[in-house]
Design a protein around this motif. Sequence first.
Motif, PDB file in Angstrom:
ATOM      1  N   ALA A 161       0.849  -1.184   0.000  1.00 31.53           N
ATOM      2  CA  ALA A 161       0.000   0.000   0.000  1.00 31.53           C
ATOM      3  C   ALA A 161       0.889   1.239   0.000  1.00 31.53           C
ATOM      4  CB  ALA A 161      -0.908  -0.007   1.224  1.00 31.53           C
ATOM      5  N   PRO A 162       0.377   2.379  -0.451  1.00 31.59           N
ATOM      6  CA  PRO A 162       1.195   3.605  -0.496  1.00 31.59           C
ATOM      7  C   PRO A 162       1.775   3.933   0.869  1.00 31.59           C
ATOM      8  CG  PRO A 162      -0.827   3.909  -1.722  1.00 31.59           C
ATOM      9  CD  PRO A 162      -0.957   2.587  -1.035  1.00 31.59           C
ATOM     10  N   GLY A 163       3.075   4.172   0.901  1.00 36.45           N
ATOM     11  CA  GLY A 163       3.735   4.570   2.133  1.00 36.45           C
ATOM     12  C   GLY A 163       3.991   3.448   3.107  1.00 36.45           C
ATOM     13  N   LYS A 164       3.713   2.218   2.704  1.00 36.58           N
ATOM     14  CA  LYS A 164       3.901   1.075   3.582  1.00 36.58           C
ATOM     15  C   LYS A 164       4.834   0.065   2.939  1.00 36.58           C
ATOM     16  CE  LYS A 164      -0.524   1.331   6.016  1.00 36.58           C
ATOM     17  NZ  LYS A 164      -1.726   0.559   6.451  1.00 36.58           N
ATOM     18  N   PRO A 165       5.490  -0.766   3.751  1.00 37.00           N
ATOM     19  CA  PRO A 165       6.366  -1.787   3.168  1.00 37.00           C
ATOM     20  C   PRO A 165       5.553  -2.908   2.540  1.00 37.00           C
ATOM     21  CG  PRO A 165       6.285  -2.027   5.551  1.00 37.00           C
ATOM     22  CD  PRO A 165       5.536  -0.763   5.240  1.00 37.00           C
ATOM     23  N   ARG A 166       6.185  -3.639   1.650  1.00 41.77           N
ATOM     24  CA  ARG A 166       5.541  -4.789   1.034  1.00 41.77           C
ATOM     25  C   ARG A 166       5.332  -5.864   2.112  1.00 41.77           C
ATOM     26  NH1 ARG A 166       7.701  -6.706  -4.748  1.00 41.77           N
ATOM     27  NH2 ARG A 166       7.403  -4.464  -4.996  1.00 41.77           N
ATOM     28  N   GLU A 167       4.169  -6.485   2.078  1.00 46.35           N
ATOM     29  CA  GLU A 167       3.858  -7.489   3.096  1.00 46.35           C
ATOM     30  C   GLU A 167       3.315  -8.767   2.474  1.00 46.35           C
ATOM     31  OE1 GLU A 167       0.810  -6.039   5.731  1.00 46.35           O
ATOM     32  OE2 GLU A 167      -0.711  -5.952   4.150  1.00 46.35           O
ATOM     33  N   LEU A 168       3.545  -9.858   3.182  1.00 47.26           N
ATOM     34  CA  LEU A 168       3.036 -11.144   2.747  1.00 47.26           C
ATOM     35  C   LEU A 168       1.520 -11.179   2.838  1.00 47.26           C
ATOM     36  CD1 LEU A 168       3.469 -14.271   2.187  1.00 47.26           C
ATOM     37  CD2 LEU A 168       3.375 -14.513   4.677  1.00 47.26           C
ATOM     38  N   VAL A 169       0.884 -11.745   1.820  1.00 47.24           N
ATOM     39  CA  VAL A 169      -0.559 -11.992   1.862  1.00 47.24           C
ATOM     40  C   VAL A 169      -0.814 -13.491   2.030  1.00 47.24           C
ATOM     41  CG1 VAL A 169      -2.733 -11.826   0.612  1.00 47.24           C
ATOM     42  CG2 VAL A 169      -1.046  -9.978   0.420  1.00 47.24           C
ATOM     43  N   ALA A 170      -0.269 -14.287   1.120  1.00 49.19           N
ATOM     44  CA  ALA A 170      -0.482 -15.735   1.177  1.00 49.19           C
ATOM     45  C   ALA A 170       0.554 -16.439   0.328  1.00 49.19           C
ATOM     46  CB  ALA A 170      -1.879 -16.101   0.679  1.00 49.19           C
ATOM     47  N   THR A 171       0.890 -17.668   0.722  1.00 49.54           N
ATOM     48  CA  THR A 171       1.808 -18.485  -0.054  1.00 49.54           C
ATOM     49  C   THR A 171       1.267 -19.903  -0.191  1.00 49.54           C
ATOM     50  OG1 THR A 171       3.098 -19.138   1.884  1.00 49.54           O
ATOM     51  CG2 THR A 171       3.844 -17.180   0.677  1.00 49.54           C
ATOM     52  N   ILE A 172       1.761 -20.588  -1.220  1.00 44.29           N
ATOM     53  CA  ILE A 172       1.405 -21.995  -1.431  1.00 44.29           C
ATOM     54  C   ILE A 172       2.645 -22.717  -1.927  1.00 44.29           C
ATOM     55  CG2 ILE A 172       0.531 -21.558  -3.775  1.00 44.29           C
ATOM     56  CD1 ILE A 172      -1.622 -23.738  -3.137  1.00 44.29           C
ATOM     57  N   THR A 173       2.939 -23.854  -1.316  1.00 41.64           N
ATOM     58  CA  THR A 173       4.148 -24.591  -1.654  1.00 41.64           C
ATOM     59  C   THR A 173       3.892 -25.578  -2.790  1.00 41.64           C
ATOM     60  OG1 THR A 173       3.725 -26.427  -0.145  1.00 41.64           O
ATOM     61  CG2 THR A 173       4.818 -24.464   0.771  1.00 41.64           C
ATOM     62  N   SER A 174       4.973 -26.217  -3.222  1.00 44.88           N
ATOM     63  CA  SER A 174       4.851 -27.261  -4.244  1.00 44.88           C
ATOM     64  C   SER A 174       3.910 -28.369  -3.778  1.00 44.88           C
ATOM     65  CB  SER A 174       6.226 -27.861  -4.551  1.00 44.88           C
ATOM     66  OG  SER A 174       7.099 -26.898  -5.074  1.00 44.88           O
ATOM     67  N   GLY A 175       3.902 -28.608  -2.476  1.00 44.86           N
ATOM     68  CA  GLY A 175       3.020 -29.627  -1.918  1.00 44.86           C
ATOM     69  C   GLY A 175       1.647 -29.118  -1.544  1.00 44.86           C
ATOM     70  N   ALA A 176       1.354 -27.863  -1.945  1.00 49.03           N
ATOM     71  CA  ALA A 176       0.035 -27.249  -1.734  1.00 49.03           C
ATOM     72  C   ALA A 176      -0.239 -26.851  -0.291  1.00 49.03           C
ATOM     73  CB  ALA A 176      -1.098 -28.125  -2.271  1.00 49.03           C
ATOM     74  N   ALA A 177       0.798 -26.766   0.528  1.00 54.45           N
ATOM     75  CA  ALA A 177       0.607 -26.213   1.874  1.00 54.45           C
ATOM     76  C   ALA A 177       0.447 -24.706   1.754  1.00 54.45           C
ATOM     77  CB  ALA A 177       1.792 -26.551   2.750  1.00 54.45           C
ATOM     78  N   THR A 178      -0.476 -24.161   2.511  1.00 55.94           N
ATOM     79  CA  THR A 178      -0.757 -22.734   2.402  1.00 55.94           C
ATOM     80  C   THR A 178      -0.446 -21.994   3.690  1.00 55.94           C
ATOM     81  OG1 THR A 178      -3.068 -23.093   3.030  1.00 55.94           O
ATOM     82  CG2 THR A 178      -2.554 -23.085   0.660  1.00 55.94           C
ATOM     83  N   ASN A 179      -0.217 -20.696   3.533  1.00 51.96           N
ATOM     84  CA  ASN A 179       0.063 -19.834   4.671  1.00 51.96           C
ATOM     85  C   ASN A 179      -0.566 -18.481   4.375  1.00 51.96           C
ATOM     86  OD1 ASN A 179       1.433 -19.008   7.148  1.00 51.96           O
ATOM     87  ND2 ASN A 179       2.707 -17.764   5.803  1.00 51.96           N
ATOM     88  N   TYR A 180      -1.168 -17.866   5.389  1.00 52.23           N
ATOM     89  CA  TYR A 180      -1.857 -16.594   5.195  1.00 52.23           C
ATOM     90  C   TYR A 180      -1.457 -15.587   6.258  1.00 52.23           C
ATOM     91  CZ  TYR A 180      -5.087 -19.270   2.248  1.00 52.23           C
ATOM     92  OH  TYR A 180      -5.636 -20.062   1.271  1.00 52.23           O
TER      93      TYR A 180
END
Length: 121
Positions: A40-59
């Motif tokens: 967002a403007p004026g803010k650092p980049r942040e993680l939203v979500a990830t998915i691994t090769s094995g389909a494990a997710t993180n939010y």
Amino acid sequence: QVQLVESGGGLVQPGGSLRLSCAASGIGFGINTMGWYRQAPGKPRELVATITSGAATNYADSVKGRFTISKDSAKNTVYLQMNSLKPEDTAVYYCNLKRYNSFSYLISEYWGQGTQVTVSS
């Protein structure tokens, strides 16, 4: 050469939904994690979500229960389904690919060009 191409951003009213797509090319075989980050403007980049090769997710806590990350391995495409959008979700959303070796060391990282998501009435 790895390329990540995002699509699906736009303007949506609070409470609405959007689905982002990230089509990856040139990634080959290997241990990969793909994800979405936002800035967002004026803010650092942040993680939203990830998915691994094995389909494990993180939010990120701020999107749990509202956003869902998924992938279509046959199409080398990752999706981010965003529901119940809030004005604070407004940001440029970036697709990310991290490649690891067999020892789980990060060996390379790639970014898409970003797609704007604006949540406003």
